[in-house]
Design an enzyme around this catalytic site. Structure first.
Site, PDB file in Angstrom:
ATOM      1  N   ARG A   1       0.819  -1.213   0.000  1.00  0.00           N
ATOM      2  CA  ARG A   1       0.000   0.000   0.000  1.00  0.00           C
ATOM      3  C   ARG A   1       0.853   1.262   0.000  1.00  0.00           C
ATOM      4  O   ARG A   1       0.488   2.273   0.603  1.00  0.00           O
ATOM      5  CB  ARG A   1      -0.970   0.019   1.190  1.00  0.00           C
TER       6      ARG A   1
ATOM      7  N   ARG B   1      -3.592   6.538   0.543  1.00  0.00           N
ATOM      8  CA  ARG B   1      -4.172   7.731   1.158  1.00  0.00           C
ATOM      9  C   ARG B   1      -3.219   8.528   2.034  1.00  0.00           C
ATOM     10  O   ARG B   1      -3.491   9.689   2.340  1.00  0.00           O
ATOM     11  CB  ARG B   1      -5.400   7.331   1.982  1.00  0.00           C
TER      12      ARG B   1
ATOM     13  N   ARG C   1      -7.121  11.080  -6.362  1.00  0.00           N
ATOM     14  CA  ARG C   1      -8.378  10.399  -5.998  1.00  0.00           C
ATOM     15  C   ARG C   1      -9.555  11.354  -6.057  1.00  0.00           C
ATOM     16  O   ARG C   1     -10.677  10.954  -6.431  1.00  0.00           O
ATOM     17  CB  ARG C   1      -8.240   9.802  -4.577  1.00  0.00           C
TER      18      ARG C   1
ATOM     19  N   ASP D   1      -6.787  -3.411  -7.101  1.00  0.00           N
ATOM     20  CA  ASP D   1      -7.390  -3.992  -5.907  1.00  0.00           C
ATOM     21  C   ASP D   1      -7.655  -5.468  -6.167  1.00  0.00           C
ATOM     22  O   ASP D   1      -7.892  -5.868  -7.315  1.00  0.00           O
ATOM     23  CB  ASP D   1      -8.712  -3.286  -5.567  1.00  0.00           C
TER      24      ASP D   1
ATOM     25  N   TYR E   1     -14.561 -12.216   0.861  1.00  0.00           N
ATOM     26  CA  TYR E   1     -15.336 -11.023   0.500  1.00  0.00           C
ATOM     27  C   TYR E   1     -16.549 -11.390  -0.352  1.00  0.00           C
ATOM     28  O   TYR E   1     -17.624 -10.810  -0.200  1.00  0.00           O
ATOM     29  CB  TYR E   1     -14.449 -10.034  -0.259  1.00  0.00           C
TER      30      TYR E   1
END
Length: 344
Positions: free
Chosen positions: A23, A27, A36, A73, A148
């Site tokens: 990562r 962010r 973004r 992702d 998921y």
């Protein structure tokens, strides 16, 4: 030239360990947040080759890491299998596969029209990277992606998927089969587009007891590796079964990855003596100590560097960079690993 990270994947220790972070594009970087803000949602960014390439390259420009990892992702694979995937403030959402009949109706092959922009991103990034920097592709391991898909969201204990596997073993095995084939195809096409190596993220492997770990983590990952190398002999692959602990020895006995990622929970002596002697290792700084910074960060870095100094080793986190992590802490980490900062 041989890229430092690839040298280590080949079992050749380098004068200093190559470094990249899971990562690393995300962010915590102001430049990422600026990009973004230009997109409607997270998937739009993943499927915009120009912007996804820019985001992939941002940490290389800022920190000079030894590897860039494709910005995407793990849930683009179920999206390409026809499942509706969306990202909300508290995480991903999917239409849950909560009945065996839903698994039976699942598309059997990924839609390459959906994943085409990802491969274009790989091509774009490859053209822009310095010669010494490795380009990593990736996928989620079947077990983790299945958690998921069954629950329709992330869960703290993966209870929905674990219960589904116990109650509906044949249907769950069918889902894993679909994901093995889809994931192998996805990795092959990333490598064909220009990725130098790939990583298989099994983020939730650690919740599985031994028999299920073998069935749902080891066996599917071994099949993915075999399928990828059947198409691309010698493909370089990193496995990351997070939380595996002592089961890592079983994983390495059956899954012929070139290196294995270590989470921050594993004991360094065990990892050095039982894992690094079998295969190059990658890891394993606690993301929380990177967030904390200061002397605690310095001590943790030094312990890891000392533990793995005698063999091939890639410095990384034990999981991804936390969004609140100060950029200055990452700068301090890179400097210390590379010997710029003094040991005190």
């Amino acid at each position: 030239m041989v890229k430092p990270l690839i040298a280590n994947l080949k079992g050749q220790a380098t004068p200093r360990p190559p470094i990249w972070l899971m990562r690393q594009a995300g962010r915590y970087l102001p430049e990422y947040r600026a990009i973004r803000d230009k997109t409607k949602n997270f998937l739009d960014l993943c499927f915009n080759p120009q912007l996804a390439a820019e985001v992939t390259l941002q940490p290389i420009h800022r920190f000079g890491f030894d590897a860039a990892i494709l910005f995407s992702d793990i849930l683009v694979v179920p999206h390409a299998l026809g499942r509706h995937v969306r990202f909300e403030d508290d995480g991903p959402r999917l239409d849950p596969l909560n009945e065996p009949s839903a698994v039976h109706r699942l598309r059997r092959e990924v839609d390459d029209a959906v994943l085409g922009p990802v491969y274009e991103t790989v091509v774009r990034v490859k053209k822009e990277l310095p010669e010494s920097v490795t380009l990593l592709g990736f996928c989620g391991a079947p077990w983790t992606v299945a958690t998921y898909m069954i629950a329709g969201a992330g869960t703290p204990d993966q209870l929905p998927a674990r219960q589904f596997a116990y109650r509906h073993g044949e249907a769950f095995a069918e889902l894993i089969e679909v994901l093995v084939e889809a994931s192998a195809s996805y990795l092959v096409k990333q490598l064909a587009a220009g990725a130098d190596a790939v990583q298989i993220f099994d983020t939730w492997a650690g919740v599985l007891p031994p028999d299920e770990f073998r069935k749902w983590c080891i066996e599917p990952c071994a099949r993915i590796v075999a399928a990828v190398r059947n198409s691309i002999p010698g493909a370089k692959i990193i496995g990351f079964p997070r939380g595996a602990g002592t089961k890592l020895t079983q994983y390495l006995a059956a899954v012929p990855v070139d290196a294995v990622g270590l989470d921050w929970m594993i004991e360094l002596g065990f990892a050095r003596d039982r894992i690094q002697r079998q295969r190059p290792v990658q890891g394993n700084l606690d993301p929380l100590v990177l967030l904390t910074g200061g002397a605690a960060l310095d001590r943790a870095i030094d312990r890891i560097l000392e533990a793995f100094a005698e063999g091939p080793f890639i410095f990384n986190l034990g999981h991804g960079v936390l969004p609140e992590t100060p950029v200055a802490h990452v700068e301090r980490l890179v400097a210390r690993v590379r010997g710029v900062a003094g040991r005190d």
